[in-house]
Design an enzyme around this catalytic site. Sequence first.
Site, short mmCIF file in Angstrom:
data_model
loop_
_atom_site.label_atom_id
_atom_site.label_comp_id
_atom_site.label_asym_id
_atom_site.label_seq_id
_atom_site.Cartn_x
_atom_site.Cartn_y
_atom_site.Cartn_z
N GLY A 138 41.21 8.33 0.51
CA GLY A 138 40.61 7.28 -0.30
C GLY A 138 39.75 6.38 0.55
O GLY A 138 39.91 6.32 1.77
N TYR A 139 38.85 5.68 -0.13
CA TYR A 139 37.88 4.82 0.56
C TYR A 139 38.19 3.36 0.33
O TYR A 139 38.36 2.91 -0.80
CB TYR A 139 36.46 5.17 0.10
N LEU A 140 38.28 2.64 1.45
CA LEU A 140 38.45 1.19 1.40
C LEU A 140 37.11 0.51 1.26
O LEU A 140 36.99 -0.55 0.66
CB LEU A 140 39.13 0.70 2.69
N ARG A 151 39.68 2.69 -3.54
CA ARG A 151 38.96 2.92 -4.78
C ARG A 151 39.46 4.22 -5.41
O ARG A 151 39.77 5.18 -4.72
CB ARG A 151 37.46 3.01 -4.45
N ASN A 168 31.92 12.91 0.52
CA ASN A 168 33.19 12.49 -0.07
C ASN A 168 33.18 11.05 -0.56
O ASN A 168 33.74 10.75 -1.61
CB ASN A 168 34.33 12.70 0.93
#
Length: 156
Positions: free
Chosen positions: A29-31, A82, A144
Amino acid sequence: MAIEIEHKFLLANDDWRKHVSRSVKYRQGYLSSQATSSIRVRISNDHAWLNIKTATIGTHRHEYEYEIPMTDANEILDNLCRKPLIEKIRHFVTDDANLWEIDEFEGDNQGLIVAEIELNETGQSFSKPLWLGLEVTDDLRYYNNNLAIHPYSEWH
């Protein structure tokens, strides 16, 4: 500082599946994703990493990666990243002494399969297997961090 030099491709067919040496499931996941960089957390098997990459489009970018505790990674993925998360199985295929990482996406990106090759230097030549399709290295949609914002399931 490490520099990642890679090319991304779509697949022309499923012939690569006959040559898979191993596969690993990833959850990431992306911060943060912004014009200059992306920050992500990734879990694979019993390891977790914090990864920071420059947001350079093309074949090379700066990359920093640090192992973090698994419990922290799960909490970050569940509570801070997110959604949707990126879920994929990475298959490893060797062809003509080149290691290909083929990501078969699941979840909101199911149906997308992307092959990547990492090189030692910019401009290094490599052979392209017959199962390789269109190069998408310069197409932001296939990164990604963008798939976490605009999943493949929403493209059609």
